[in-house]
Design a protein around this motif. Structure first.
Motif, short mmCIF file in Angstrom:
data_model
loop_
_atom_site.label_atom_id
_atom_site.label_comp_id
_atom_site.label_asym_id
_atom_site.label_seq_id
_atom_site.Cartn_x
_atom_site.Cartn_y
_atom_site.Cartn_z
N GLY A 1 40.86 17.05 -54.62
CA GLY A 1 42.25 17.09 -54.17
C GLY A 1 42.67 18.52 -53.84
N ALA A 2 43.97 18.74 -53.88
CA ALA A 2 44.49 20.07 -53.56
C ALA A 2 45.06 20.78 -54.78
N SER A 3 45.50 20.02 -55.78
CA SER A 3 46.04 20.61 -57.02
C SER A 3 45.36 19.93 -58.20
N LEU A 4 44.98 20.73 -59.20
CA LEU A 4 44.38 20.16 -60.40
C LEU A 4 45.24 20.46 -61.62
N ILE A 5 45.67 19.37 -62.27
CA ILE A 5 46.45 19.47 -63.52
C ILE A 5 45.52 19.09 -64.68
N VAL A 6 45.51 19.91 -65.74
CA VAL A 6 44.73 19.57 -66.93
C VAL A 6 45.69 19.32 -68.10
N GLY A 7 45.65 18.11 -68.62
CA GLY A 7 46.41 17.77 -69.83
C GLY A 7 45.55 18.10 -71.04
#
Ligand code: ATP
Ligand SMILES: O=P(O)(O)O[C@@H]1O[C@H]([C@H](O)CO)[C@@H](O)[C@H](O)[C@@H]1O
Length: 168
Positions: free
Chosen positions: A52-58
């Motif tokens: 994708g274009a943005s990576l969020i890590v929880g």
């Protein structure tokens, strides 16, 4: 001293939700403990970002890790340290803590386009997958490229420390 630039990637759930509509898409989400960061993790996160274009890590809070039964001494690294290491990675755009046993509530709030986990998970059995697929998103596992784990690293350190103590 002021915070270093990469620490600006660490945000609260509320702040992340508030800026969700402005994030470059597709928005990819993953989650985990990431206790002792290793090559398997960083390769996996780079592969996740490429989806994708943005990576969020929880990231699991320390209290949340204790609910997972990984061991009484876990996590080894506290939550703010684990988040800072992840935020320092080029592949990672946002890092957000979650206090619950699973990331379901966080995912419901953030509504990512793509959910990923490592190849040790069967995505079809995770409630998170059903959630993301429910709004038309994708849920997929990324194959392991390096056989590494925090648990294996700790076992190695402990066995070597034990051998040193017993004079071997
Ligand atoms: N070697 C690896 N290759 C690819 N992905 C990995 C690897 N190790 C862990 N992951 C993924 O990274 C995320 C965080 O994993 P986790 O913190 O459980 O790592 P771990 O090193 O296996 O830890 P532990 O030994 O404590 O279970 C998960 O989505 C997991 O699937
Ligand atoms: O680092 P781990 O053990 O891969 O992270 C856990 O993942 C769980 C997964 O999303 C569902 O089984 C999650 O529920 C748990 O809170 C950890 O993040």
């Amino acid at each position: 001293m002021s915070a270093v630039a990469f620490e600006r990637k660490i945000v609260t759930r509320e702040a992340l939700v508030a800026r969700r509509a402005t994030l470059a898409g597709p928005v990819v989400f993953t989650n985990g403990v990431f206790d002792i960061l290793h090559r398997g993790h960083v390769t996996y996160l780079a592969r996740a970002k490429a989806l994708g274009a943005s990576l969020i890590v929880g990231v699991n809070s320390d209290a949340s890790v204790r609910m997972l039964g990984k061991g009484e001494d876990r996590p080894i690294n506290r939550e703010d340290d684990r988040m800072a290491l992840l935020a320092a990675l080029e592949s990672v755009d946002w890092v957000v803590l979650f206090e619950e046993r699973t990331p379901v509530e966080l995912i419901a709030a953030v509504r990512p386009d793509v959910l990923v986990k490592g190849g040790d998970y069967d995505m079809d059995t995770l409630p998170e997958s059903a959630l993301v697929r429910g709004w038309g998103g994708r849920a997929l596992a990324i194959a392991f490229e390096h056989q590494r784990s925090t648990t294996a690293l700790l076992e190695k350190v402990r066995s070597q420390a034990g051998a040193t103590e017993s004079g071997h």
